[in-house]
Structures are given as C-alpha cells and as structure tokens.
Design a protein around this motif. Sequence first.
Motif, PDB file in Angstrom:
ATOM      1  N   ALA A 262      79.927   0.289  75.822  1.00 43.78           N
ATOM      2  CA  ALA A 262      78.657   0.370  75.106  1.00 43.78           C
ATOM      3  C   ALA A 262      78.278  -1.001  74.560  1.00 43.78           C
ATOM      4  O   ALA A 262      79.140  -1.806  74.224  1.00 43.78           O
ATOM      5  CB  ALA A 262      78.755   1.379  73.965  1.00 43.78           C
ATOM      6  N   GLY A 263      76.966  -1.240  74.456  1.00 43.83           N
ATOM      7  CA  GLY A 263      76.469  -2.502  73.947  1.00 43.83           C
ATOM      8  C   GLY A 263      75.473  -2.296  72.821  1.00 43.83           C
ATOM      9  O   GLY A 263      74.664  -1.366  72.846  1.00 43.83           O
ATOM     10  N   ARG A 264      75.561  -3.168  71.833  1.00 44.67           N
ATOM     11  CA  ARG A 264      74.676  -3.101  70.667  1.00 44.67           C
ATOM     12  C   ARG A 264      74.115  -4.481  70.399  1.00 44.67           C
ATOM     13  O   ARG A 264      74.892  -5.438  70.208  1.00 44.67           O
ATOM     14  CB  ARG A 264      75.436  -2.596  69.447  1.00 44.67           C
ATOM     15  CG  ARG A 264      74.610  -2.553  68.177  1.00 44.67           C
ATOM     16  CD  ARG A 264      75.433  -2.147  66.983  1.00 44.67           C
ATOM     17  NE  ARG A 264      74.604  -2.146  65.774  1.00 44.67           N
ATOM     18  CZ  ARG A 264      75.070  -1.898  64.557  1.00 44.67           C
ATOM     19  NH1 ARG A 264      76.357  -1.643  64.389  1.00 44.67           N
ATOM     20  NH2 ARG A 264      74.263  -1.920  63.523  1.00 44.67           N
ATOM     21  N   LEU A 265      72.799  -4.590  70.363  1.00 42.15           N
ATOM     22  CA  LEU A 265      72.162  -5.856  70.053  1.00 42.15           C
ATOM     23  C   LEU A 265      72.608  -6.316  68.666  1.00 42.15           C
ATOM     24  O   LEU A 265      72.555  -5.538  67.697  1.00 42.15           O
ATOM     25  CB  LEU A 265      70.649  -5.711  70.096  1.00 42.15           C
ATOM     26  CG  LEU A 265      69.841  -6.995  69.904  1.00 42.15           C
ATOM     27  CD1 LEU A 265      70.109  -7.973  71.043  1.00 42.15           C
ATOM     28  CD2 LEU A 265      68.358  -6.682  69.805  1.00 42.15           C
ATOM     29  N   SER A 266      73.068  -7.550  68.578  1.00 40.48           N
ATOM     30  CA  SER A 266      73.622  -8.037  67.326  1.00 40.48           C
ATOM     31  C   SER A 266      72.991  -9.365  66.943  1.00 40.48           C
ATOM     32  O   SER A 266      72.926 -10.276  67.755  1.00 40.48           O
ATOM     33  CB  SER A 266      75.140  -8.205  67.463  1.00 40.48           C
ATOM     34  OG  SER A 266      75.695  -8.779  66.303  1.00 40.48           O
ATOM     35  N   LEU A 267      72.538  -9.465  65.693  1.00 39.28           N
ATOM     36  CA  LEU A 267      71.953 -10.710  65.209  1.00 39.28           C
ATOM     37  C   LEU A 267      73.035 -11.698  64.796  1.00 39.28           C
ATOM     38  O   LEU A 267      72.789 -12.900  64.725  1.00 39.28           O
ATOM     39  CB  LEU A 267      71.019 -10.426  64.033  1.00 39.28           C
ATOM     40  CG  LEU A 267      69.806  -9.553  64.344  1.00 39.28           C
ATOM     41  CD1 LEU A 267      68.972  -9.336  63.089  1.00 39.28           C
ATOM     42  CD2 LEU A 267      68.967 -10.172  65.453  1.00 39.28           C
TER      43      LEU A 267
END
Length: 128
Positions: free
Chosen positions: A97-102
């Motif tokens: 799974a991938g999560r956009l991260s700042l």
Amino acid sequence: QVQLVESGGGLVQAGGSLRLSCAASGLTFSNYAMAWFRQAPGKEREFVTTISRGGGSTSYADSVKGRFTISRENFRNMVFLQMNSLKPEDTADYYCAGRLSLSPRGTGGSNDREYDYWGQGTQVTVSS
C-alpha cells in the motif's frame, strides 16, 4: 493509472524465508510512504510494516519485529518485504500500500484507511 503489483508469495516451511516485492507505476513513488498489510482467512486486514519516503524510517508490528524487514528502491519504484523465521501464523494474503506523504521522514502509519493505493495481494502460506 496507479498500479501496485506484488510478487514473491508462495508456500514455505516454518522457519523458512520469503522475499516479497511490490512494483509501483503511475505515481511519483518517492512521494509515497509505503507499507505492507496482511489478511489471514477469516480475519481482518492487519498492519505489518511501513517505510518512509526516503527509506530512513520504518515501523513494524510487534508480531513481526526482528523477523521481517521492509526496504525500498526509489530508483526502481519498488518496495520489498524480507520475511525470515516464518511461522504458520504468518500465513495470509500480503498487500502493498502507498500513502502520499508530505514528510520525507514520516512513515505511513498503521491505519489502512489512510492509504491511497493498494495492490492486489500475494499469498503466503507457511506450513508447520
């Protein structure tokens, strides 16, 4: 479109090892914290491990700590899960799974609802 494709699952005896791979496409991979989750038959999906965008920070579920290692190669758009000392209770479908991260150093966390993209899963069976 975004695709996450897992591979490397299979049947292994207890005490053995497997290395799962997840190939990402259609996204700027280095902007995403990545994770592995798993779901055993009849059970809810559970967090396994996560890694930050740059790979410098990781987090593991207690059940796999010391046995599993997550890593990533941003130049190849890939994330890996090295699983050692496998136990029958590790039997499950494993999902990338991938999560956009700042944050370059922030991991994705353990909440599956916060992840943006998912792979189709790869099955891992550990025999006793």
